[in-house]
Design a protein around this motif. Structure first.
Motif, PDB file in Angstrom:
ATOM      1  N   LEU A   1       0.826  -1.211   0.000  1.00 33.53           N
ATOM      2  CA  LEU A   1       0.000   0.000   0.000  1.00 33.53           C
ATOM      3  C   LEU A   1       0.859   1.259   0.000  1.00 33.53           C
ATOM      4  CD1 LEU A   1      -2.784  -1.080   2.519  1.00 33.53           C
ATOM      5  CD2 LEU A   1      -2.957  -0.900   0.036  1.00 33.53           C
ATOM      6  N   ALA A   2       2.009   1.236   0.668  1.00 30.12           N
ATOM      7  CA  ALA A   2       2.887   2.399   0.644  1.00 30.12           C
ATOM      8  C   ALA A   2       3.444   2.634  -0.750  1.00 30.12           C
ATOM      9  CB  ALA A   2       4.033   2.207   1.639  1.00 30.12           C
ATOM     10  N   GLY A   3       3.654   1.561  -1.519  1.00 30.78           N
ATOM     11  CA  GLY A   3       4.120   1.727  -2.891  1.00 30.78           C
ATOM     12  C   GLY A   3       3.060   2.264  -3.823  1.00 30.78           C
ATOM     13  N   VAL A   4       1.783   2.051  -3.480  1.00 25.31           N
ATOM     14  CA  VAL A   4       0.681   2.537  -4.326  1.00 25.31           C
ATOM     15  C   VAL A   4       0.377   4.006  -4.056  1.00 25.31           C
ATOM     16  CG1 VAL A   4      -1.762   2.235  -4.845  1.00 25.31           C
ATOM     17  CG2 VAL A   4      -0.302   0.239  -4.541  1.00 25.31           C
ATOM     18  N   GLY A   5       0.433   4.414  -2.795  1.00 25.75           N
ATOM     19  CA  GLY A   5       0.106   5.800  -2.456  1.00 25.75           C
ATOM     20  C   GLY A   5       0.499   6.108  -1.028  1.00 25.75           C
ATOM     21  N   ASP A   6       0.661   7.385  -0.728  1.00 24.34           N
ATOM     22  CA  ASP A   6       1.071   7.812   0.604  1.00 24.34           C
ATOM     23  C   ASP A   6      -0.147   7.985   1.499  1.00 24.34           C
ATOM     24  OD1 ASP A   6       2.677   8.612   2.656  1.00 24.34           O
ATOM     25  OD2 ASP A   6       2.933  10.665   1.960  1.00 24.34           O
ATOM     26  N   GLY A   7      -0.017   7.596   2.771  1.00 23.52           N
ATOM     27  CA  GLY A   7      -1.064   7.823   3.752  1.00 23.52           C
ATOM     28  C   GLY A   7      -2.155   6.784   3.792  1.00 23.52           C
TER      29      GLY A   7
ATOM     30  N   ARG B   1       1.623  -5.357 -10.914  1.00 21.55           N
ATOM     31  CA  ARG B   1       3.007  -4.922 -11.082  1.00 21.55           C
ATOM     32  C   ARG B   1       3.508  -4.146  -9.868  1.00 21.55           C
ATOM     33  NH1 ARG B   1       2.901   0.437 -12.650  1.00 21.55           N
ATOM     34  NH2 ARG B   1       0.841   1.207 -13.340  1.00 21.55           N
ATOM     35  N   LYS B   2       2.596  -3.735  -8.972  1.00 18.27           N
ATOM     36  CA  LYS B   2       2.989  -3.052  -7.738  1.00 18.27           C
ATOM     37  C   LYS B   2       2.688  -3.896  -6.500  1.00 18.27           C
ATOM     38  CE  LYS B   2       2.530   1.709  -9.410  1.00 18.27           C
ATOM     39  NZ  LYS B   2       1.960   3.047  -9.130  1.00 18.27           N
ATOM     40  N   SER B   3       2.477  -5.180  -6.702  1.00 22.82           N
ATOM     41  CA  SER B   3       2.048  -6.053  -5.610  1.00 22.82           C
ATOM     42  C   SER B   3       3.197  -6.674  -4.840  1.00 22.82           C
ATOM     43  CB  SER B   3       1.159  -7.174  -6.165  1.00 22.82           C
ATOM     44  OG  SER B   3       1.918  -7.991  -7.044  1.00 22.82           O
ATOM     45  N   ARG B   4       4.443  -6.489  -5.270  1.00 23.97           N
ATOM     46  CA  ARG B   4       5.631  -7.073  -4.639  1.00 23.97           C
ATOM     47  C   ARG B   4       5.620  -8.605  -4.685  1.00 23.97           C
ATOM     48  NH1 ARG B   4       8.475  -2.237  -3.888  1.00 23.97           N
ATOM     49  NH2 ARG B   4       7.104  -0.702  -2.901  1.00 23.97           N
ATOM     50  N   LEU B   5       4.819  -9.192  -5.566  1.00 23.48           N
ATOM     51  CA  LEU B   5       4.820 -10.636  -5.742  1.00 23.48           C
ATOM     52  C   LEU B   5       6.000 -11.041  -6.615  1.00 23.48           C
ATOM     53  CD1 LEU B   5       0.992 -11.206  -6.312  1.00 23.48           C
ATOM     54  CD2 LEU B   5       2.298 -11.611  -4.218  1.00 23.48           C
ATOM     55  N   PRO B   6       6.342 -12.339  -6.716  1.00 22.29           N
ATOM     56  CA  PRO B   6       7.476 -12.764  -7.543  1.00 22.29           C
ATOM     57  C   PRO B   6       7.387 -12.233  -8.968  1.00 22.29           C
ATOM     58  CG  PRO B   6       6.725 -14.592  -6.189  1.00 22.29           C
ATOM     59  CD  PRO B   6       5.752 -13.476  -5.979  1.00 22.29           C
ATOM     60  N   ALA B   7       8.500 -11.671  -9.458  1.00 23.41           N
ATOM     61  CA  ALA B   7       8.497 -10.998 -10.759  1.00 23.41           C
ATOM     62  C   ALA B   7       8.094 -11.930 -11.886  1.00 23.41           C
ATOM     63  CB  ALA B   7       9.882 -10.407 -11.026  1.00 23.41           C
ATOM     64  N   ALA B   8       8.563 -13.180 -11.875  1.00 22.09           N
ATOM     65  CA  ALA B   8       8.214 -14.107 -12.951  1.00 22.09           C
ATOM     66  C   ALA B   8       6.717 -14.380 -12.982  1.00 22.09           C
ATOM     67  CB  ALA B   8       8.993 -15.410 -12.773  1.00 22.09           C
ATOM     68  N   SER B   9       6.090 -14.477 -11.823  1.00 19.61           N
ATOM     69  CA  SER B   9       4.650 -14.719 -11.771  1.00 19.61           C
ATOM     70  C   SER B   9       3.872 -13.523 -12.276  1.00 19.61           C
ATOM     71  CB  SER B   9       4.223 -15.052 -10.338  1.00 19.61           C
ATOM     72  OG  SER B   9       4.898 -16.194  -9.856  1.00 19.61           O
ATOM     73  N   ILE B  10       4.336 -12.318 -11.941  1.00 19.59           N
ATOM     74  CA  ILE B  10       3.639 -11.112 -12.384  1.00 19.59           C
ATOM     75  C   ILE B  10       3.638 -11.022 -13.910  1.00 19.59           C
ATOM     76  CG2 ILE B  10       3.757  -8.593 -12.386  1.00 19.59           C
ATOM     77  CD1 ILE B  10       4.759  -8.756  -9.516  1.00 19.59           C
ATOM     78  N   GLU B  11       4.751 -11.329 -14.516  1.00 15.29           N
ATOM     79  CA  GLU B  11       4.842 -11.267 -15.978  1.00 15.29           C
ATOM     80  C   GLU B  11       3.901 -12.276 -16.623  1.00 15.29           C
ATOM     81  OE1 GLU B  11       8.263 -11.585 -19.487  1.00 15.29           O
ATOM     82  OE2 GLU B  11       8.809 -11.635 -17.368  1.00 15.29           O
ATOM     83  N   ALA B  12       3.828 -13.486 -16.068  1.00 13.82           N
ATOM     84  CA  ALA B  12       2.923 -14.496 -16.617  1.00 13.82           C
ATOM     85  C   ALA B  12       1.463 -14.119 -16.394  1.00 13.82           C
ATOM     86  CB  ALA B  12       3.234 -15.852 -15.986  1.00 13.82           C
TER      87      ALA B  12
ATOM     88  N   GLY C   1      -3.983 -11.720 -18.634  1.00 14.44           N
ATOM     89  CA  GLY C   1      -5.006 -10.691 -18.452  1.00 14.44           C
ATOM     90  C   GLY C   1      -5.310 -10.373 -17.010  1.00 14.44           C
ATOM     91  N   ILE C   2      -4.506 -10.896 -16.073  1.00 14.36           N
ATOM     92  CA  ILE C   2      -4.698 -10.626 -14.641  1.00 14.36           C
ATOM     93  C   ILE C   2      -3.827  -9.439 -14.285  1.00 14.36           C
ATOM     94  CG2 ILE C   2      -4.602 -11.576 -12.324  1.00 14.36           C
ATOM     95  CD1 ILE C   2      -6.601 -12.939 -14.192  1.00 14.36           C
ATOM     96  N   ARG C   3      -4.448  -8.294 -14.038  1.00 17.51           N
ATOM     97  CA  ARG C   3      -3.674  -7.065 -13.831  1.00 17.51           C
ATOM     98  C   ARG C   3      -3.903  -6.412 -12.477  1.00 17.51           C
ATOM     99  NH1 ARG C   3      -4.774  -7.318 -19.301  1.00 17.51           N
ATOM    100  NH2 ARG C   3      -2.933  -7.036 -20.636  1.00 17.51           N
ATOM    101  N   THR C   4      -4.800  -6.944 -11.665  1.00 16.52           N
ATOM    102  CA  THR C   4      -5.028  -6.401 -10.320  1.00 16.52           C
ATOM    103  C   THR C   4      -5.035  -7.541  -9.303  1.00 16.52           C
ATOM    104  OG1 THR C   4      -7.448  -6.570 -10.410  1.00 16.52           O
ATOM    105  CG2 THR C   4      -6.436  -4.535 -11.268  1.00 16.52           C
ATOM    106  N   LEU C   5      -4.773  -7.187  -8.050  1.00 10.54           N
ATOM    107  CA  LEU C   5      -4.799  -8.200  -6.996  1.00 10.54           C
ATOM    108  C   LEU C   5      -6.201  -8.741  -6.767  1.00 10.54           C
ATOM    109  CD1 LEU C   5      -2.356  -6.822  -4.263  1.00 10.54           C
ATOM    110  CD2 LEU C   5      -2.074  -8.835  -5.699  1.00 10.54           C
ATOM    111  N   GLY C   6      -7.207  -7.892  -7.004  1.00 10.85           N
ATOM    112  CA  GLY C   6      -8.578  -8.363  -6.864  1.00 10.85           C
ATOM    113  C   GLY C   6      -8.869  -9.512  -7.813  1.00 10.85           C
ATOM    114  N   GLN C   7      -8.425  -9.398  -9.071  1.00  8.61           N
ATOM    115  CA  GLN C   7      -8.600 -10.486 -10.025  1.00  8.61           C
ATOM    116  C   GLN C   7      -7.808 -11.724  -9.605  1.00  8.61           C
ATOM    117  OE1 GLN C   7      -7.201  -8.287 -13.448  1.00  8.61           O
ATOM    118  NE2 GLN C   7      -9.302  -8.032 -14.250  1.00  8.61           N
TER     119      GLN C   7
END
Length: 467
Positions: free
Chosen positions: A147-153, A172-183, A188-194
């Protein structure tokens, strides 16, 4: 539990800027010598058109007058650990993440107040030290980090609110493993909610356990798995000067910054400092050491700076100074001095401790000292300079000014205020003394300590004066 994250996105650059008084264009560069790129820019360089990711050669073509320094990753790590020691003031559970510090705060809110007040205090400390930051709070350290990487406060104070707060966070801002984020992006999965809605069995088959474990740490299903940080027992800070310094006055700015860092570190430890050393580094590994000692532990930044500057101003520089280093190993516990609720001192009056240390810094260590006792009751032998900071309390009234040797008291007979106090001693060394001591008031209104022969009140000999 509740975790706060202090994200430090400009850690390396802030570590350089905070020790510079000017605001000329400056950039940090990294990479191979023939292909260096800009990794950080200050405000003046940004206004001139320089940007992160730009090749250094292209930047030189755009702006000819700016300073380029190599990015010192080791220095950035040292600054991060220093700031973690500062954050230790607010929590005993502090951990380090890349360019961030996380601390458990749920138990600290009862001491420092609700989260908005706690956040304000935390921001004030980091701002005063010259480090830009973003702060977020969440039920898990990894969620606060995201959350600090997404916005302040950002503030998520309940576990029930966490899934909703993470829903719109880009992967891409979720701090999850980079290889998994790229896959995931290719799927088409671009948010943590999805991502959180996908079946876990399918994610395990496709990505293995690493991604699922990272998700569980994020939402609190697994322990955070972080190593705790503990401040070191020695404060050691070195500042390399941007140019050779031949005048003591030019060292005042970096000295003030170093003393401020020392005071912040001491506040994090809830301790004080009684002795530290300023080390001036010259060419050919030559050193000039300036010891600074106090009679009692202190941690006030203003007082420590005045003392260090006073000692530094007495130094004659043998050669130009290339770097300044502060080392403090004597870090005892610290108990703040008590103050009366209705303090009647003038507004600008110095506490006795600060006045005492200023006098020692200006006049020398032996100019101001504490008195201690000896085993010899004779007045001329009973007082000595105390080696420790413990105060010496005489059970009977004693003058603050003892004469080197007793002298006859001239003039009218004095008025007796207290006494007699019989002193009969010294038979073991041939200087036997048998006297009756009195506290007296002279005809001029002065209070003195005098003696006469036992059973008599004449032939007064003056031993000392009361303040």
């Amino acid at each position: 539990m509740l975790w706060a994250c202090v994200l430090l996105p400009h850690l390396a650059l802030d570590g350089v800027l905070r020790r510079r008084a000017n605001h000329d264009p400056l950039v940090l560069v990294d990479g191979a010598a023939n292909a260096r790129s800009i990794v950080a820019v200050n405000a003046a360089a940004r206004e001139a058109g320089l940007r992160v990711g730009q090749r250094l050669m292209a930047a030189r073509a755009l702006l000819t007058t700016f300073e380029a320094l190599p990015c010192d990753h080791q220095a950035a790590d040292r600054w991060q650990r220093f700031l973690a020691a500062v954050a230790y003031r607010y929590s005993s559970e502090v951990s380090l993440l890349p360019h961030a510090i996380v601390l458990e705060v749920s138990r600290s809110l009862g001491l420092f107040g609700p989260w908005p007040r706690f956040e304000t205090m935390l921001r004030a400390d980091f701002t005063a030290l010259g480090f830009r930051h973003r702060i977020a709070v969440a039920p898990t350290p990894h969620a606060a980090y995201v959350l600090a990487g997404v916005g302040d406060g950002r503030a998520v104070l309940s576990p029930d609110q966490l899934p909703h707060a993470l829903q719109a966070v880009p992967t891409r801002k979720s701090r999850l493993p980079a290889a998994s984020i790229e896959a995931l992006s290719g799927m088409g999965i671009r948010t943590l909610g999805q991502l959180l809605k996908l079946p876990r069995d399918g994610l395990r088959r496709r990505f293995g356990n690493e991604l699922l474990q990272a998700i569980d740490r994020l939402i609190g299903e697994l322990p955070a798995g972080l190593d705790g940080y503990r401040p070191p027992d020695v404060f050691d800070l070195r500042i390399e000067l941007s140019h050779e310094v031949e005048n003591i006055a030019a060292l005042v700015f970096p000295l003030r910054r170093m003393i401020g860092d020392l005071a912040a570190y001491l506040a994090g430890r809830d301790g004080g400092v009684q002795r530290f050393t300023l080390r001036l580094e010259h060419r050919d590994s030559k050193l000039t050491e300036v010891p600074v000692g106090l009679l009692a532990p202190e941690r006030d930044a203003g007082m420590l700076f005045e003392l260090a500057r006073g000692r530094l101003e007495q130094v004659q520089l043998p050669e130009p100074v290339l770097a300044l280093r502060l080392i403090a190993r004597d870090l005892p516990s610290f108990v703040p001095a008590g103050r009366d609720l209705f303090d009647e001192r003038p507004a600008n009056a110095l506490p006795i401790e600060q006045l005492r240390e200023r006098l020692r810094a200006r006049l020398g260590d032996r100019a101001v000292y504490r008195l201690g006792s000896t085993t010899d009751p004779r007045p001329e032998c009973a007082q000595a300079v105390a080696e420790s900071s413990a105060a010496y309390h005489e059970p009977h009234p004693r003058p603050t000014w003892l004469l080197a040797r007793p002298t006859p008291l001239r003039g009218p007979a004095p008025r007796i205020l207290a006494g007699p106090e019989r002193l009969e001693t010294g038979w073991w060394d041939g200087a036997e003394a048998c006297r009756d001591y009195y506290v007296i008031e002279t005809s001029l209104g002065q209070h003195a300590w005098a003696f006469c022969q036992p059973g008599e009140q004449s032939g007064w000999m003056l031993q000392g004066w009361f303040a």
